[in-house]
Design a protein around this motif. Sequence first.
Motif, PDB file in Angstrom:
ATOM      1  N   CYS A   1      57.951  -8.079 -39.378  1.00  0.00           N
ATOM      2  CA  CYS A   1      56.534  -8.104 -39.741  1.00  0.00           C
ATOM      3  C   CYS A   1      56.325  -8.853 -41.054  1.00  0.00           C
ATOM      4  O   CYS A   1      57.177  -8.854 -41.936  1.00  0.00           O
ATOM      5  CB  CYS A   1      55.958  -6.696 -39.809  1.00  0.00           C
ATOM      6  N   PHE A   2      55.180  -9.474 -41.116  1.00  0.00           N
ATOM      7  CA  PHE A   2      54.730 -10.157 -42.326  1.00  0.00           C
ATOM      8  C   PHE A   2      53.200 -10.144 -42.308  1.00  0.00           C
ATOM      9  O   PHE A   2      52.573 -10.742 -41.431  1.00  0.00           O
ATOM     10  CB  PHE A   2      55.246 -11.600 -42.395  1.00  0.00           C
ATOM     11  N   ASN A   3      52.624  -9.419 -43.233  1.00  0.00           N
ATOM     12  CA  ASN A   3      51.165  -9.300 -43.359  1.00  0.00           C
ATOM     13  C   ASN A   3      50.496  -8.862 -42.055  1.00  0.00           C
ATOM     14  O   ASN A   3      49.542  -9.467 -41.596  1.00  0.00           O
ATOM     15  CB  ASN A   3      50.557 -10.611 -43.856  1.00  0.00           C
ATOM     16  N   HIS A   4      51.017  -7.781 -41.486  1.00  0.00           N
ATOM     17  CA  HIS A   4      50.457  -7.228 -40.248  1.00  0.00           C
ATOM     18  C   HIS A   4      49.692  -5.933 -40.489  1.00  0.00           C
ATOM     19  O   HIS A   4      49.604  -5.085 -39.605  1.00  0.00           O
ATOM     20  CB  HIS A   4      51.572  -6.983 -39.234  1.00  0.00           C
ATOM     21  N   GLU A   5      49.151  -5.790 -41.672  1.00  0.00           N
ATOM     22  CA  GLU A   5      48.417  -4.572 -42.027  1.00  0.00           C
ATOM     23  C   GLU A   5      47.361  -4.215 -40.985  1.00  0.00           C
ATOM     24  O   GLU A   5      47.199  -3.046 -40.620  1.00  0.00           O
ATOM     25  CB  GLU A   5      47.745  -4.764 -43.392  1.00  0.00           C
TER      26      GLU A   5
ATOM     27  N   ASP B   1      60.426  -6.017 -42.937  1.00  0.00           N
ATOM     28  CA  ASP B   1      59.276  -6.672 -43.559  1.00  0.00           C
ATOM     29  C   ASP B   1      59.738  -7.861 -44.392  1.00  0.00           C
ATOM     30  O   ASP B   1      60.639  -7.740 -45.225  1.00  0.00           O
ATOM     31  CB  ASP B   1      58.510  -5.686 -44.446  1.00  0.00           C
ATOM     32  N   ASP B   2      59.093  -9.006 -44.169  1.00  0.00           N
ATOM     33  CA  ASP B   2      59.466 -10.251 -44.846  1.00  0.00           C
ATOM     34  C   ASP B   2      58.605 -10.480 -46.080  1.00  0.00           C
ATOM     35  O   ASP B   2      57.990 -11.524 -46.243  1.00  0.00           O
ATOM     36  CB  ASP B   2      59.362 -11.428 -43.876  1.00  0.00           C
ATOM     37  N   CYS B   3      58.562  -9.463 -46.952  1.00  0.00           N
ATOM     38  CA  CYS B   3      57.866  -9.542 -48.236  1.00  0.00           C
ATOM     39  C   CYS B   3      56.356  -9.732 -48.050  1.00  0.00           C
ATOM     40  O   CYS B   3      55.758 -10.647 -48.624  1.00  0.00           O
ATOM     41  CB  CYS B   3      58.471 -10.642 -49.099  1.00  0.00           C
ATOM     42  N   SER B   4      55.746  -8.859 -47.280  1.00  0.00           N
ATOM     43  CA  SER B   4      54.298  -8.927 -47.050  1.00  0.00           C
ATOM     44  C   SER B   4      53.529  -8.805 -48.352  1.00  0.00           C
ATOM     45  O   SER B   4      53.923  -8.076 -49.264  1.00  0.00           O
ATOM     46  CB  SER B   4      53.858  -7.790 -46.112  1.00  0.00           C
ATOM     47  N   SER B   5      52.404  -9.491 -48.423  1.00  0.00           N
ATOM     48  CA  SER B   5      51.559  -9.427 -49.618  1.00  0.00           C
ATOM     49  C   SER B   5      50.328  -8.549 -49.396  1.00  0.00           C
ATOM     50  O   SER B   5      49.513  -8.402 -50.293  1.00  0.00           O
ATOM     51  CB  SER B   5      51.131 -10.838 -50.034  1.00  0.00           C
ATOM     52  N   ASP B   6      50.203  -7.960 -48.207  1.00  0.00           N
ATOM     53  CA  ASP B   6      49.101  -7.040 -47.949  1.00  0.00           C
ATOM     54  C   ASP B   6      49.652  -5.604 -47.963  1.00  0.00           C
ATOM     55  O   ASP B   6      50.662  -5.342 -48.589  1.00  0.00           O
ATOM     56  CB  ASP B   6      48.407  -7.383 -46.620  1.00  0.00           C
TER      57      ASP B   6
ATOM     58  N   THR C   1      50.963  -3.812 -45.509  1.00  0.00           N
ATOM     59  CA  THR C   1      51.801  -3.506 -44.353  1.00  0.00           C
ATOM     60  C   THR C   1      52.842  -2.443 -44.681  1.00  0.00           C
ATOM     61  O   THR C   1      52.982  -1.451 -43.970  1.00  0.00           O
ATOM     62  CB  THR C   1      52.504  -4.779 -43.836  1.00  0.00           C
ATOM     63  N   VAL C   2      53.572  -2.631 -45.756  1.00  0.00           N
ATOM     64  CA  VAL C   2      54.652  -1.711 -46.130  1.00  0.00           C
ATOM     65  C   VAL C   2      54.096  -0.321 -46.436  1.00  0.00           C
ATOM     66  O   VAL C   2      54.656   0.695 -45.997  1.00  0.00           O
ATOM     67  CB  VAL C   2      55.447  -2.262 -47.331  1.00  0.00           C
ATOM     68  N   GLU C   3      52.999  -0.245 -47.153  1.00  0.00           N
ATOM     69  CA  GLU C   3      52.400   1.042 -47.491  1.00  0.00           C
ATOM     70  C   GLU C   3      51.975   1.791 -46.229  1.00  0.00           C
ATOM     71  O   GLU C   3      52.134   3.005 -46.129  1.00  0.00           O
ATOM     72  CB  GLU C   3      51.198   0.858 -48.424  1.00  0.00           C
ATOM     73  N   LYS C   4      51.444   1.069 -45.263  1.00  0.00           N
ATOM     74  CA  LYS C   4      51.029   1.705 -44.010  1.00  0.00           C
ATOM     75  C   LYS C   4      52.228   2.242 -43.242  1.00  0.00           C
ATOM     76  O   LYS C   4      52.160   3.314 -42.653  1.00  0.00           O
ATOM     77  CB  LYS C   4      50.231   0.740 -43.149  1.00  0.00           C
ATOM     78  N   ILE C   5      53.324   1.508 -43.232  1.00  0.00           N
ATOM     79  CA  ILE C   5      54.527   1.986 -42.550  1.00  0.00           C
ATOM     80  C   ILE C   5      55.067   3.227 -43.255  1.00  0.00           C
ATOM     81  O   ILE C   5      55.442   4.212 -42.615  1.00  0.00           O
ATOM     82  CB  ILE C   5      55.602   0.880 -42.498  1.00  0.00           C
ATOM     83  N   LYS C   6      55.089   3.202 -44.572  1.00  0.00           N
ATOM     84  CA  LYS C   6      55.641   4.318 -45.342  1.00  0.00           C
ATOM     85  C   LYS C   6      54.828   5.603 -45.206  1.00  0.00           C
ATOM     86  O   LYS C   6      55.351   6.688 -45.425  1.00  0.00           O
ATOM     87  CB  LYS C   6      55.747   3.933 -46.820  1.00  0.00           C
ATOM     88  N   LYS C   7      53.560   5.498 -44.849  1.00  0.00           N
ATOM     89  CA  LYS C   7      52.726   6.705 -44.755  1.00  0.00           C
ATOM     90  C   LYS C   7      53.114   7.576 -43.559  1.00  0.00           C
ATOM     91  O   LYS C   7      52.778   8.752 -43.520  1.00  0.00           O
ATOM     92  CB  LYS C   7      51.245   6.354 -44.697  1.00  0.00           C
ATOM     93  N   TYR C   8      53.838   7.017 -42.597  1.00  0.00           N
ATOM     94  CA  TYR C   8      54.280   7.792 -41.439  1.00  0.00           C
ATOM     95  C   TYR C   8      55.475   8.641 -41.838  1.00  0.00           C
ATOM     96  O   TYR C   8      56.489   8.136 -42.293  1.00  0.00           O
ATOM     97  CB  TYR C   8      54.651   6.870 -40.265  1.00  0.00           C
ATOM     98  N   ASN C   9      55.324   9.919 -41.684  1.00  0.00           N
ATOM     99  CA  ASN C   9      56.398  10.848 -42.024  1.00  0.00           C
ATOM    100  C   ASN C   9      57.146  11.188 -40.740  1.00  0.00           C
ATOM    101  O   ASN C   9      57.001  12.270 -40.186  1.00  0.00           O
ATOM    102  CB  ASN C   9      55.819  12.094 -42.682  1.00  0.00           C
ATOM    103  N   ASP C  10      57.922  10.240 -40.271  1.00  0.00           N
ATOM    104  CA  ASP C  10      58.617  10.386 -38.993  1.00  0.00           C
ATOM    105  C   ASP C  10      60.010   9.796 -39.150  1.00  0.00           C
ATOM    106  O   ASP C  10      60.152   8.625 -39.504  1.00  0.00           O
ATOM    107  CB  ASP C  10      57.833   9.656 -37.903  1.00  0.00           C
ATOM    108  N   ASN C  11      61.021  10.604 -38.879  1.00  0.00           N
ATOM    109  CA  ASN C  11      62.391  10.133 -39.104  1.00  0.00           C
ATOM    110  C   ASN C  11      62.835   9.086 -38.085  1.00  0.00           C
ATOM    111  O   ASN C  11      63.917   8.527 -38.208  1.00  0.00           O
ATOM    112  CB  ASN C  11      63.376  11.294 -39.144  1.00  0.00           C
ATOM    113  N   ARG C  12      62.003   8.785 -37.093  1.00  0.00           N
ATOM    114  CA  ARG C  12      62.324   7.722 -36.133  1.00  0.00           C
ATOM    115  C   ARG C  12      61.941   6.349 -36.667  1.00  0.00           C
ATOM    116  O   ARG C  12      62.300   5.333 -36.089  1.00  0.00           O
ATOM    117  CB  ARG C  12      61.587   7.972 -34.813  1.00  0.00           C
TER     118      ARG C  12
END
Length: 67
Positions: free
Chosen positions: A10-14, A38-43, A45-56
């Motif tokens: 992913c890259f900037n797929h927020e 993640d390829d160093c997104s500037s939006d 994207t990373v924060e949205k992924i991290k909000k999921y509290n799922d060990n999968r």
Amino acid sequence: MLKISLVVTCFNHEKYIDFHINSILEQHYDNIEIIFVDDCSSDNTVEKIKKYNDNRIKLIEHPYNMG
């Protein structure tokens, strides 16, 4: 039981990342993992992924854009 690993680049797929994650997690097959690279997104994207509290869900963040 066989484990399915999905590797998602992913890259900037927020705008789309929530839909993508939810559609995978709603599957009937439970033995899965999602590995986001993640390829160093500037939006957010990373924060949205991290909000999921799922060990999968795993996240690999590149330190710079590798193209």
